[in-house]
Design a protein around this motif. Structure first.
Motif, PDB file in Angstrom:
ATOM      1  N   LEU A 169       0.948  -1.166  -0.013  1.00 48.99           N
ATOM      2  CA  LEU A 169       0.220   0.088  -0.058  1.00 48.99           C
ATOM      3  C   LEU A 169       0.740   1.274   0.067  1.00 48.99           C
ATOM      4  CD1 LEU A 169      -2.919  -1.006   2.446  1.00 48.99           C
ATOM      5  CD2 LEU A 169      -3.276  -0.530  -0.039  1.00 48.99           C
ATOM      6  N   HIS A 173       0.656   3.216  -3.859  1.00 44.41           N
ATOM      7  CA  HIS A 173       0.049   4.016  -3.702  1.00 44.41           C
ATOM      8  C   HIS A 173       0.310   5.429  -2.707  1.00 44.41           C
ATOM      9  CE1 HIS A 173      -3.406   1.337  -5.049  1.00 44.41           C
ATOM     10  NE2 HIS A 173      -2.631   0.446  -4.490  1.00 44.41           N
ATOM     11  N   LEU A 186     -10.552   0.345   4.616  1.00 46.92           N
ATOM     12  CA  LEU A 186     -10.297  -0.135   3.225  1.00 46.92           C
ATOM     13  C   LEU A 186     -10.966  -1.703   2.967  1.00 46.92           C
ATOM     14  CD1 LEU A 186      -8.805  -0.560   0.407  1.00 46.92           C
ATOM     15  CD2 LEU A 186      -6.848  -1.428   1.810  1.00 46.92           C
ATOM     16  N   LEU A 198      -8.084   4.718  -2.504  1.00 49.95           N
ATOM     17  CA  LEU A 198      -6.522   5.177  -2.220  1.00 49.95           C
ATOM     18  C   LEU A 198      -5.924   6.126  -2.693  1.00 49.95           C
ATOM     19  CD1 LEU A 198      -5.674   1.187  -2.586  1.00 49.95           C
ATOM     20  CD2 LEU A 198      -5.594   2.472  -0.362  1.00 49.95           C
ATOM     21  N   GLN A 201      -7.007   8.958  -0.359  1.00 44.72           N
ATOM     22  CA  GLN A 201      -6.345   8.834   0.896  1.00 44.72           C
ATOM     23  C   GLN A 201      -4.867   9.467   0.694  1.00 44.72           C
ATOM     24  OE1 GLN A 201      -7.977   8.018   4.176  1.00 44.72           O
ATOM     25  NE2 GLN A 201      -9.562   7.947   2.399  1.00 44.72           N
TER      26      GLN A 201
END
Length: 213
Positions: A169, A173, A186, A198, A201
């Motif tokens: 992650l 991302h 999530l 994502l 975020q």
């Protein structure tokens, strides 16, 4: 500073405590920033009979459990080990029920929120051919942790999977280290909306860092 996450696995006599199944073994792996910092494992004696099928699956026998510590004692120790740390399990719907049921029998509260590496893996590794723990470990080439269907080996594997998901992650991302609260959000996100969520975020995190928060 990252807070700890407790990754748990139970071996049991059946599928659900509402039908009389009891735990036979529990293991918990404590992670901080994806690193194992402590472990807890114990067989537990409840007086429940272990069927030949369960013995074949887990290697846990009725004889082994006769000399194990009482379940209430083990669960009180487990609760102290976990403390206020949020929890994770592979198929958390299963393990959370036994955590709550066994702690209730021991007279202890069970207030910890559970994230699920099955739900998370279905969102992070949508292309994986299977989301069972063993198949995901092979798909991601995670190191072996020992015999499947023993609590510590499975908890170690789930912890390695969780750490890998947190790392991916971050890398894929541009997220800061994903804490338990983000993982809970999530796993509730629909698979079709995961990438957009994502991205949002990551954008919020960047704005927060630029603002000095």
């Amino acid at each position: 500073m990252s807070s700890a996450i407790a990754v748990i696995d139970f071996e049991t006599t059946g599928m659900t405590p509402t039908q009389g199944a009891r735990a036979t073994e529990v293991a918990i792996v404590l992670l901080e920033q994806g690193r194992v910092v402590d472990r807890f494992q114990s067989l537990m004696q409840t007086g429940a009979w272990v069927s030949p099928f369960i013995t074949d699956l887990t290697g846990i026998t009725n004889e082994m459990l006769r000399t194990a510590p009482p379940a209430a004692e083990v669960m009180c120790d487990a609760a102290r080990f976990v403390g206020s740390a949020p929890m994770v399990a592979h198929n958390a719907a299963f393990d959370s029920k036994f955590w709550q049921a066994e702690l209730e029998l021991a007279g202890e509260p069970a207030t910890q929120p559970f994230a699920c590496t099955v739900l998370l893996s279905r969102r992070i590794y949508q292309q994986a051919p299977s989301h069972s723990l063993g198949n995901l470990a092979r798909y991601l080439q995670l190191p072996s942790t020992g015999r499947a269907h023993r609590a510590l080996a499975d908890a170690e594997m789930a912890a390695a999977l969780l750490a890998r998901m947190q790392q991916d992650l971050c890398a894929r991302h541009a997220l800061p280290w994903p804490e338990h609260a983000l993982l809970m959000q999530l796993q509730r996100c629909t698979k079709a909306k995961v990438n957009g969520w994502l991205l949002e975020q990551a954008g919020q995190s960047l704005l927060a860092s630029q603002a000095g928060f």
